[in-house]
Design an enzyme around this catalytic site. Structure first.
Site, short mmCIF file in Angstrom:
data_model
loop_
_atom_site.label_atom_id
_atom_site.label_comp_id
_atom_site.label_asym_id
_atom_site.label_seq_id
_atom_site.Cartn_x
_atom_site.Cartn_y
_atom_site.Cartn_z
N PRO A 33 0.81 -1.22 0.00
CG PRO A 33 -0.75 -1.55 1.68
CD PRO A 33 0.57 -2.06 1.20
CD GLU A 86 -0.17 -6.35 10.28
OE1 GLU A 86 -0.92 -7.34 10.25
OE2 GLU A 86 -0.51 -5.24 9.82
NE ARG A 116 -5.17 -6.75 -21.25
CZ ARG A 116 -6.17 -7.25 -21.98
NH1 ARG A 116 -6.55 -8.51 -21.82
NH2 ARG A 116 -6.78 -6.51 -22.88
CG ASP A 164 -6.06 1.60 -30.52
OD1 ASP A 164 -6.25 1.09 -29.41
OD2 ASP A 164 -6.97 2.05 -31.22
N1 LIG Z 1 -2.78 -1.69 -2.62
C1 LIG Z 1 -1.86 -2.65 -2.80
O1 LIG Z 1 -1.20 -2.77 -3.83
C2 LIG Z 1 -1.66 -3.62 -1.68
C3 LIG Z 1 -0.54 -4.43 -1.65
C4 LIG Z 1 -0.37 -5.34 -0.61
C5 LIG Z 1 -1.34 -5.40 0.38
N2 LIG Z 1 -1.26 -6.22 1.44
C6 LIG Z 1 -0.04 -6.99 1.75
C7 LIG Z 1 0.99 -6.04 2.33
C8 LIG Z 1 2.16 -5.83 1.62
C9 LIG Z 1 3.13 -4.96 2.13
C10 LIG Z 1 2.93 -4.30 3.35
C11 LIG Z 1 1.76 -4.49 4.05
C12 LIG Z 1 0.78 -5.37 3.57
N3 LIG Z 1 -0.42 -5.59 4.29
C13 LIG Z 1 -0.54 -6.89 4.89
C14 LIG Z 1 -1.88 -7.09 5.54
O2 LIG Z 1 -2.20 -6.02 6.37
C15 LIG Z 1 -2.21 -4.77 5.71
C16 LIG Z 1 -0.89 -4.46 5.08
N4 LIG Z 1 -2.43 -4.60 0.33
C17 LIG Z 1 -2.59 -3.72 -0.69
#
Ligand SMILES: NC(=O)c1ccc(NCc2ccccc2N2CCOCC2)nc1
Length: 250
Positions: free
Chosen positions: A93, A120, A158, A173
């Site tokens: 995220p 996490e 793709r 395109d």
């Molecule tokens: N938007 C995105 O690309 C996206 C990508 C991964 C993801 N989650 C795996 C994750 C990956 C990295 C860090 C934290 C977390 N999380 C683990 C579970 O708890 C919350 C944080 N979520 C959304």
């Protein structure tokens, strides 16, 4: 044969990728050898009795992190297969939002390692020392990076020549580059009393092209005006957009 595109996926849930690599467009691309997806599970790089892959966060707080050593061993194993200069991407995220321009950029890299976070997330030092790019597929939180990894692989695959039959490639395109798609219609001609737009039945391909472009422009203005801000419209596009708006005001 050497695939056009190789993905090395580091994930605690490799089985999630089986259906993805066996079905649909990507399934065909993998079957034909154009795209290859190898998975590397940190759990296979554990040596303790419980095959531990998580670890407690310094500073306390809820949740766990991915344990460092199995993770970095899995990344190293992926680099051994893909090559030391494989691009390493961490789906999180906190990453840079992925858009079609970013997908096009990633499509030009032939070896990519995708790290799927669980718990996490992962130790910041692993990001600093192993990750080239942190990428987010959107502003929402998922339980793991596996679905984002599949989203990225699908969008990138793709664009690989030969993966999509119907178009030379899915590189948008010039017609709709950066615009939303126009409405589409198929049989029956009248569906619950709703007719297909006459122009699409006319056989006049130039009129159809213009109608579709006008619809793409109009929908983009109505639903995603922000996308228009980054586009320099051609004279024809501007004229069709004006025409669309005039029709709206009727
Ligand atoms: N938007 C995105 O690309 C996206 C990508 C991964 C993801 N989650 C795996 C994750 C990956 C990295 C860090 C934290 C977390 N999380 C683990 C579970 O708890 C919350 C944080 N979520 C959304």
């Amino acid at each position: 044969m050497t695939p056009e595109k190789w993905f090395g996926v580091v994930s605690l849930f490799p089985d999630m990728f089986a259906p993805f690599t066996q079905q649909g467009v990507i399934g065909r691309a993998v079957k034909s050898g154009t795209v290859m997806v190898d998975t590397f599970n940190p759990r296979d790089f554990t040596h303790d009795r419980h095959r531990t892959v998580d670890d407690r966060p310094y500073g306390g707080g809820p949740g766990m992190l991915m344990m460092v050593k199995p993770l970095t061993d899995a990344i190293q194993a992926a680099k051994k297969v893909g090559g030391e200069n494989s691009k390493v991407i961490y789906l999180s995220p906190q990453g840079k939002p992925l858009d079609q321009a970013g997908v096009q950029r990633l499509a030009s890299i032939d070896r990519t390692i995708l790290i799927c976070g669980r718990y996490e997330g992962i130790d910041e030092r692993v990001i600093e020392s192993h990750v080239d790019e942190e990428v987010s597929i959107g502003d929402y939180v998922l339980s793991g990076g596996e679905l984002p990894a599949m989203v990225l692989m699908d969008a990138v695959a793709r664009l690989v020549p030969g993966v999509l039959g119907h178009k030379a490639s899915a590189v948008e395109d010039s017609f709709t580059d950066g615009l939303l798609d126009c409405p589409h219609y198929t049989r029956p001609e009248i569906l619950d009393g709703q007719k297909v737009p006459e122009v699409l039945l006319s056989g006049d391909h130039e009129k159809i092209r213009q109608w579709r472009l006008m619809q793409s422009l109009g929908r983009t203005l109505q639903r995603r005006p922000d996308l228009l801000n980054h586009l320099a419209l051609t004279e024809e596009q501007q004229r069709l957009l004006d025409q669309y708006q005039a029709l709206l005001r009727q």
